[in-house]
Motif scaffolding. Sequence first.
Motif, PDB file in Angstrom:
ATOM      1  N   ARG A  82      -1.982   0.019  11.332  1.00 30.42           N
ATOM      2  CA  ARG A  82      -2.466   1.325  10.864  1.00 30.42           C
ATOM      3  C   ARG A  82      -3.872   1.180  10.287  1.00 30.42           C
ATOM      4  NH1 ARG A  82       0.429   5.798   6.831  1.00 30.42           N
ATOM      5  NH2 ARG A  82      -1.105   7.454   7.300  1.00 30.42           N
ATOM      6  N   ALA A  83      -4.118   0.081   9.578  1.00 25.60           N
ATOM      7  CA  ALA A  83      -5.470  -0.146   9.056  1.00 25.60           C
ATOM      8  C   ALA A  83      -6.478  -0.188  10.201  1.00 25.60           C
ATOM      9  CB  ALA A  83      -5.506  -1.455   8.265  1.00 25.60           C
ATOM     10  N   TRP A  84      -6.111  -0.831  11.320  1.00 24.04           N
ATOM     11  CA  TRP A  84      -7.020  -0.887  12.461  1.00 24.04           C
ATOM     12  C   TRP A  84      -7.223   0.503  13.078  1.00 24.04           C
ATOM     13  CZ3 TRP A  84     -10.975  -2.019  14.857  1.00 24.04           C
ATOM     14  CH2 TRP A  84     -11.131  -1.903  16.242  1.00 24.04           C
ATOM     15  N   ARG A  85      -6.172   1.316  13.158  1.00 18.79           N
ATOM     16  CA  ARG A  85      -6.327   2.680  13.682  1.00 18.79           C
ATOM     17  C   ARG A  85      -7.313   3.479  12.835  1.00 18.79           C
ATOM     18  NH1 ARG A  85      -0.665   2.463  14.355  1.00 18.79           N
ATOM     19  NH2 ARG A  85      -0.322   3.805  12.528  1.00 18.79           N
ATOM     20  N   ILE A  86      -7.223   3.295  11.525  1.00 15.61           N
ATOM     21  CA  ILE A  86      -8.128   4.022  10.630  1.00 15.61           C
ATOM     22  C   ILE A  86      -9.565   3.540  10.815  1.00 15.61           C
ATOM     23  CG2 ILE A  86      -8.718   4.331   8.186  1.00 15.61           C
ATOM     24  CD1 ILE A  86      -5.672   4.309   7.616  1.00 15.61           C
ATOM     25  N   VAL A  87      -9.744   2.236  10.963  1.00 20.64           N
ATOM     26  CA  VAL A  87     -11.083   1.688  11.209  1.00 20.64           C
ATOM     27  C   VAL A  87     -11.627   2.212  12.540  1.00 20.64           C
ATOM     28  CG1 VAL A  87     -12.345  -0.449  11.740  1.00 20.64           C
ATOM     29  CG2 VAL A  87     -10.805  -0.346   9.761  1.00 20.64           C
ATOM     30  N   GLU A  88     -10.770   2.282  13.563  1.00 17.97           N
ATOM     31  CA  GLU A  88     -11.214   2.835  14.857  1.00 17.97           C
ATOM     32  C   GLU A  88     -11.668   4.286  14.693  1.00 17.97           C
ATOM     33  OE1 GLU A  88      -9.362   1.239  18.834  1.00 17.97           O
ATOM     34  OE2 GLU A  88      -7.744   1.819  17.473  1.00 17.97           O
ATOM     35  N   LEU A  89     -10.901   5.051  13.914  1.00 14.27           N
ATOM     36  CA  LEU A  89     -11.259   6.450  13.696  1.00 14.27           C
ATOM     37  C   LEU A  89     -12.555   6.561  12.905  1.00 14.27           C
ATOM     38  CD1 LEU A  89      -7.791   8.069  12.837  1.00 14.27           C
ATOM     39  CD2 LEU A  89      -9.235   8.595  14.814  1.00 14.27           C
ATOM     40  N   ALA A  90     -12.746   5.658  11.952  1.00 11.63           N
ATOM     41  CA  ALA A  90     -13.978   5.682  11.152  1.00 11.63           C
ATOM     42  C   ALA A  90     -15.188   5.447  12.039  1.00 11.63           C
ATOM     43  CB  ALA A  90     -13.913   4.637  10.044  1.00 11.63           C
ATOM     44  N   ASP A  91     -15.056   4.558  13.028  1.00  3.73           N
ATOM     45  CA  ASP A  91     -16.094   4.325  14.037  1.00  3.73           C
ATOM     46  C   ASP A  91     -17.466   4.132  13.388  1.00  3.73           C
ATOM     47  OD1 ASP A  91     -17.193   3.999  16.551  1.00  3.73           O
ATOM     48  OD2 ASP A  91     -17.480   6.150  16.884  1.00  3.73           O
ATOM     49  N   HIS A  92     -17.531   3.148  12.497  1.00  4.98           N
ATOM     50  CA  HIS A  92     -18.777   2.895  11.768  1.00  4.98           C
ATOM     51  C   HIS A  92     -19.105   1.406  11.867  1.00  4.98           C
ATOM     52  CE1 HIS A  92     -21.770   2.775   8.581  1.00  4.98           C
ATOM     53  NE2 HIS A  92     -21.729   4.105   8.521  1.00  4.98           N
ATOM     54  N   GLY A 115       0.836  -1.208   0.000  1.00  8.87           N
ATOM     55  CA  GLY A 115       0.000   0.000   0.000  1.00  8.87           C
ATOM     56  C   GLY A 115       0.867   1.253   0.000  1.00  8.87           C
ATOM     57  N   ARG A 116       0.376   2.289  -0.689  1.00 12.11           N
ATOM     58  CA  ARG A 116       1.206   3.490  -0.813  1.00 12.11           C
ATOM     59  C   ARG A 116       1.471   4.134   0.535  1.00 12.11           C
ATOM     60  NH1 ARG A 116       0.462   8.573  -5.031  1.00 12.11           N
ATOM     61  NH2 ARG A 116       2.459   9.572  -4.509  1.00 12.11           N
ATOM     62  N   PHE A 117       0.441   4.249   1.350  1.00  8.06           N
ATOM     63  CA  PHE A 117       0.599   4.815   2.679  1.00  8.06           C
ATOM     64  C   PHE A 117       0.232   3.813   3.777  1.00  8.06           C
ATOM     65  CE2 PHE A 117      -0.606   8.789   0.222  1.00  8.06           C
ATOM     66  CZ  PHE A 117       0.703   9.217   0.063  1.00  8.06           C
ATOM     67  N   VAL A 118      -0.782   3.012   3.548  1.00 11.25           N
ATOM     68  CA  VAL A 118      -1.264   2.060   4.558  1.00 11.25           C
ATOM     69  C   VAL A 118      -0.790   0.660   4.172  1.00 11.25           C
ATOM     70  CG1 VAL A 118      -3.271   1.125   5.759  1.00 11.25           C
ATOM     71  CG2 VAL A 118      -3.281   3.514   4.974  1.00 11.25           C
ATOM     72  N   ASP A 119       0.265   0.202   4.824  1.00  7.21           N
ATOM     73  CA  ASP A 119       0.814  -1.119   4.496  1.00  7.21           C
ATOM     74  C   ASP A 119       1.004  -1.985   5.740  1.00  7.21           C
ATOM     75  OD1 ASP A 119       2.958   0.081   5.727  1.00  7.21           O
ATOM     76  OD2 ASP A 119       4.304   0.002   3.995  1.00  7.21           O
TER      77      ASP A 119
END
Length: 600
Positions: free
Chosen positions: A147-157, A139-143
């Motif tokens: 980090r993928a889990w942090r983004i999912v936590e932030l999405a909170d959906h 991944g270009r930024f998310v590899d």
Amino acid sequence: MRTSIATVCLSGTLTQKMQACADAGFDGIEVFEPDLVAAPQSPEEIRALADRLGLTLDLFQPFRDAEGVDAATFAANLRRAEAKFSLMQRLGMDTMLVCSNVGTATVDDDATSAAQLRELGDLAAAYDVRLAFEALAWGRFVDDYRRAWRIVELADHPQVGVCLDSFHILSRGHDPKEIEQIPGEKVFFLQLADAPLLSMDVLSWSRHHRLFPGEGGFDLAAFLAHVLRTGYDGPLSLEVFNDTFRQTDPDRTARQALRSLRWLEDQAAGRLGSEAGSGLARLPEVAEPSGLDFVEVRAEDTGDVEVVLEQLGFTFRGRHRSKAVGLWTQGGARVVLNEQQARDLSPAIAAVGVEVADPATSAARAERLLAPTVHRRTYAGEERLAAFSSPDGTEVFLGRVPDGPDATWTEEFRLGGTASGPELVTHVDHVNLVQPWQHYDEAVLFYSSVLGLAPQAPLDVAGPVGLVRSKVMRSTDGSVRLALNLLPAGLVTGLPQHVAFACDDIVALAERARSRGLRFLPVPDNYYDDLDARFDLDPEFLSTLRSLGLLYDRDAGGEFLHFYTATVGQVFFEVVERRGAYDGYGAPNAPVRLAAQMPG
């Protein structure tokens, strides 16, 4: 647990892949979008076929380059996603794989990626679809899965979770222990793949060299244990990109794939121990084999093999009372010569027998692991040995560990002789089985999962027709050793198989065999000149090696002496003497043997 497999793992059309998965026994599949796009059937027809086959459609994949983009690109992504959600409704699917961006990402910001996944989640909710966000290793930024889990936590959906893929995590060397910090209900999907331990760019590694669990170098049992500790209770799914699998029989590959999952479940359950409340299926527990019972050579006419065995000092123990089969023995080594159902066949290794503590339990394990059962005719009063076929067609028989020097089945051979002189061969040291290129990895998994043999590090040997890759499958104490040799690319036939006999005095055995007329494989003088340069051997000892055509190797553990017979049909014999703690196979001498065996 439920089992699933991505259609990208198999060759054929989408409907052929689905049929193969159902026939093998999978519970569900991941639908790889290019397979669906190329299919002439409508989504409704694919859904109906899955229902008829008893398959669930577990994951639609992949949806690429969704997050980390500018507003205009994201607007186009929403339109593209809505079309896919509508398609998934027609298929009756509820989970889509969303890969981290590799192509269009321009914003390296977790908050932006989370906001875009949240908006995708709002749209997905209208179609009752869940989004499993996966960190691609390139991944270009998310590899990184963390980090993928942090983004999912932030999405909170509620419609947004993570997909954990063993290849993307382990190929980058990321520590999988932190998986346990992710709540199980937010792990929306799990994808499993093994791989050889290579040093190359991860994209090429991923696209061409993934393997099924148990065929590579990743510790997938530990990885799966980490995932299950989160409380994940979804399917165990295979996503394996491999050039070989995509050009071989899908039915066979699907069975190989399910075997790997059943093996992995059992291995992970062993790691979890008392924690195992995860629904993992266990295999019948068996001990590894304790010895080689016999080796069988099959041919229309076994006369030439009989001559070689007699010259090596074997004794003819008689013909079977109801079959066209003969038995030759020396020490603890038994060779069965089979002329049944062998019209036009030249001599070749057809079967091996292994000694196990509980043949019935070992047979049950083999059946659970989808090993094809072998049936041979037996009459009343004859011992029935459970048997199954290995990936290259070699049959494996399960014999009980004998109480005395002989197995009970040897009593079925009549009118044979007894040894007339010293029996210098003690047992079968190892058996070398040549593997077709398309079944090599399958064979490694087969012998490790079904028989409990451990794979050793592979070794590449240079020969006149290219590199020959060899991997030994062995029991812990070395009493069972099966060397699997991979045919060089493009070579269909040409490498014979062989049986290696162990002895304690190879010089005496070689002298006796030579006096009986044995044709040794020729060894060039250049070999002995090189041997002298490498090891500075005693001149008299070197002269003995040269005069008898013996080969030599030495390492920190000890010494290894061996010789080969000429090839008969597709089989030849080797005699070895291990001195000290030498535990190899004389690999430096293999190029000499391969060159001498070349026709012409």
